[in-house]
Design a protein around this motif. Structure first.
Motif, PDB file in Angstrom:
ATOM      1  N   GLN A  30       0.831  -1.205   0.000  1.00 34.27           N
ATOM      2  CA  GLN A  30       0.000   0.000   0.000  1.00 34.27           C
ATOM      3  C   GLN A  30       0.867   1.258   0.000  1.00 34.27           C
ATOM      4  O   GLN A  30       0.582   2.211  -0.707  1.00 34.27           O
ATOM      5  CB  GLN A  30      -0.909  -0.012   1.220  1.00 34.27           C
ATOM      6  CG  GLN A  30      -1.848   1.168   1.275  1.00 34.27           C
ATOM      7  CD  GLN A  30      -2.734   1.129   2.516  1.00 34.27           C
ATOM      8  OE1 GLN A  30      -2.518   0.324   3.407  1.00 34.27           O
ATOM      9  NE2 GLN A  30      -3.717   1.996   2.549  1.00 34.27           N
ATOM     10  N   LYS A  31       1.932   1.250   0.760  1.00 37.49           N
ATOM     11  CA  LYS A  31       2.817   2.414   0.819  1.00 37.49           C
ATOM     12  C   LYS A  31       3.484   2.646  -0.537  1.00 37.49           C
ATOM     13  O   LYS A  31       3.577   3.779  -1.008  1.00 37.49           O
ATOM     14  CB  LYS A  31       3.868   2.182   1.904  1.00 37.49           C
ATOM     15  CG  LYS A  31       4.705   3.352   2.211  1.00 37.49           C
ATOM     16  CD  LYS A  31       3.924   4.301   3.059  1.00 37.49           C
ATOM     17  CE  LYS A  31       4.859   5.310   3.685  1.00 37.49           C
ATOM     18  NZ  LYS A  31       4.153   6.296   4.437  1.00 37.49           N
ATOM     19  N   VAL A  32       3.950   1.585  -1.186  1.00 45.56           N
ATOM     20  CA  VAL A  32       4.601   1.716  -2.491  1.00 45.56           C
ATOM     21  C   VAL A  32       3.601   2.216  -3.524  1.00 45.56           C
ATOM     22  O   VAL A  32       3.914   3.112  -4.318  1.00 45.56           O
ATOM     23  CB  VAL A  32       5.222   0.368  -2.917  1.00 45.56           C
ATOM     24  CG1 VAL A  32       5.650   0.395  -4.371  1.00 45.56           C
ATOM     25  CG2 VAL A  32       6.408   0.032  -2.021  1.00 45.56           C
ATOM     26  N   ARG A  33       2.405   1.679  -3.533  1.00 46.74           N
ATOM     27  CA  ARG A  33       1.393   2.118  -4.501  1.00 46.74           C
ATOM     28  C   ARG A  33       1.011   3.575  -4.296  1.00 46.74           C
ATOM     29  O   ARG A  33       0.792   4.299  -5.251  1.00 46.74           O
ATOM     30  CB  ARG A  33       0.143   1.250  -4.398  1.00 46.74           C
ATOM     31  CG  ARG A  33       0.288  -0.062  -5.072  1.00 46.74           C
ATOM     32  CD  ARG A  33      -1.027  -0.789  -5.071  1.00 46.74           C
ATOM     33  NE  ARG A  33      -0.938  -2.015  -5.831  1.00 46.74           N
ATOM     34  CZ  ARG A  33      -1.925  -2.853  -5.985  1.00 46.74           C
ATOM     35  NH1 ARG A  33      -3.089  -2.606  -5.419  1.00 46.74           N
ATOM     36  NH2 ARG A  33      -1.771  -3.942  -6.684  1.00 46.74           N
ATOM     37  N   SER A  34       0.933   4.000  -3.056  1.00 43.03           N
ATOM     38  CA  SER A  34       0.523   5.385  -2.811  1.00 43.03           C
ATOM     39  C   SER A  34       1.622   6.359  -3.227  1.00 43.03           C
ATOM     40  O   SER A  34       1.339   7.487  -3.595  1.00 43.03           O
ATOM     41  CB  SER A  34       0.170   5.589  -1.338  1.00 43.03           C
ATOM     42  OG  SER A  34       1.328   5.497  -0.535  1.00 43.03           O
ATOM     43  N   ARG A  35       2.845   5.943  -3.238  1.00 43.31           N
ATOM     44  CA  ARG A  35       3.938   6.818  -3.690  1.00 43.31           C
ATOM     45  C   ARG A  35       4.009   6.880  -5.206  1.00 43.31           C
ATOM     46  O   ARG A  35       4.374   7.893  -5.770  1.00 43.31           O
ATOM     47  CB  ARG A  35       5.271   6.321  -3.155  1.00 43.31           C
ATOM     48  CG  ARG A  35       5.462   6.593  -1.709  1.00 43.31           C
ATOM     49  CD  ARG A  35       6.834   6.208  -1.291  1.00 43.31           C
ATOM     50  NE  ARG A  35       7.023   6.483   0.134  1.00 43.31           N
ATOM     51  CZ  ARG A  35       8.128   6.228   0.786  1.00 43.31           C
ATOM     52  NH1 ARG A  35       9.152   5.689   0.164  1.00 43.31           N
ATOM     53  NH2 ARG A  35       8.227   6.502   2.053  1.00 43.31           N
ATOM     54  N   ARG A  36       3.674   5.794  -5.886  1.00 48.31           N
ATOM     55  CA  ARG A  36       3.787   5.738  -7.331  1.00 48.31           C
ATOM     56  C   ARG A  36       2.581   6.318  -8.048  1.00 48.31           C
ATOM     57  O   ARG A  36       2.705   6.820  -9.158  1.00 48.31           O
ATOM     58  CB  ARG A  36       3.954   4.307  -7.786  1.00 48.31           C
ATOM     59  CG  ARG A  36       5.297   3.750  -7.507  1.00 48.31           C
ATOM     60  CD  ARG A  36       5.406   2.395  -8.116  1.00 48.31           C
ATOM     61  NE  ARG A  36       6.792   2.070  -8.343  1.00 48.31           N
ATOM     62  CZ  ARG A  36       7.200   0.993  -8.936  1.00 48.31           C
ATOM     63  NH1 ARG A  36       6.315   0.130  -9.388  1.00 48.31           N
ATOM     64  NH2 ARG A  36       8.470   0.753  -9.105  1.00 48.31           N
ATOM     65  N   ALA A  37       1.426   6.223  -7.474  1.00 49.21           N
ATOM     66  CA  ALA A  37       0.197   6.661  -8.146  1.00 49.21           C
ATOM     67  C   ALA A  37       0.196   8.173  -8.307  1.00 49.21           C
ATOM     68  O   ALA A  37       0.520   8.908  -7.379  1.00 49.21           O
ATOM     69  CB  ALA A  37      -1.018   6.227  -7.337  1.00 49.21           C
ATOM     70  N   PRO A  38      -0.135   8.637  -9.509  1.00 51.21           N
ATOM     71  CA  PRO A  38      -0.222  10.094  -9.685  1.00 51.21           C
ATOM     72  C   PRO A  38      -1.390  10.638  -8.878  1.00 51.21           C
ATOM     73  O   PRO A  38      -2.406   9.975  -8.698  1.00 51.21           O
ATOM     74  CB  PRO A  38      -0.465  10.269 -11.188  1.00 51.21           C
ATOM     75  CG  PRO A  38      -1.042   8.976 -11.642  1.00 51.21           C
ATOM     76  CD  PRO A  38      -0.483   7.922 -10.719  1.00 51.21           C
ATOM     77  N   ARG A  39      -1.210  11.831  -8.428  1.00 50.91           N
ATOM     78  CA  ARG A  39      -2.275  12.439  -7.640  1.00 50.91           C
ATOM     79  C   ARG A  39      -3.371  12.930  -8.562  1.00 50.91           C
ATOM     80  O   ARG A  39      -3.129  13.622  -9.543  1.00 50.91           O
ATOM     81  CB  ARG A  39      -1.724  13.577  -6.800  1.00 50.91           C
ATOM     82  CG  ARG A  39      -0.720  13.071  -5.822  1.00 50.91           C
ATOM     83  CD  ARG A  39      -0.269  14.161  -4.915  1.00 50.91           C
ATOM     84  NE  ARG A  39       0.787  13.634  -4.069  1.00 50.91           N
ATOM     85  CZ  ARG A  39       0.730  13.592  -2.762  1.00 50.91           C
ATOM     86  NH1 ARG A  39      -0.306  14.058  -2.147  1.00 50.91           N
ATOM     87  NH2 ARG A  39       1.719  13.098  -2.072  1.00 50.91           N
TER      88      ARG A  39
END
Length: 91
Positions: A69-78
């Motif tokens: 979840q932490k990795v996905r939240s950093r990679r996903a564009p806002r």
């Protein structure tokens, strides 16, 4: 009838030896090294049991999901929640 002083001294010596043995036993039971070894053995027994294996499996799953979840939240564009307004020129 008065007791013999040698008999009294023998009783005192026996009581002293008994107290010394008791103190040695208590000191051994409360030894930090022994308590540490007992604690480690108890943890190892728990981790090798079915409940311990299940607990460690669940903990591993929770940690893995948290990292993903932490990795996905950093990679996903806002993403913007509202549409941007059209910019108009003022004259």
């Amino acid at each position: 009838m008065p007791r013999d002083p040698r008999e009294i001294q023998l009783e005192i010596d026996a009581a002293r030896e008994s107290l010394a043995a008791t103190l040695d036993h208590l000191a051994d039971r409360g030894s930090p090294t022994r308590l540490k070894a007992q604690g480690q053995a108890a943890v190892q027994r728990f981790l090798q049991s079915q409940a311990g294996l299940a607990t460690m499996g669940a903990l591993g799953l929770i940690v893995t999901l948290s990292v993903v979840q932490k990795v996905r939240s950093r990679r996903a564009p806002r993403r913007r929640t509202t549409r941007p307004r059209a910019q108009t020129r003022r004259r």
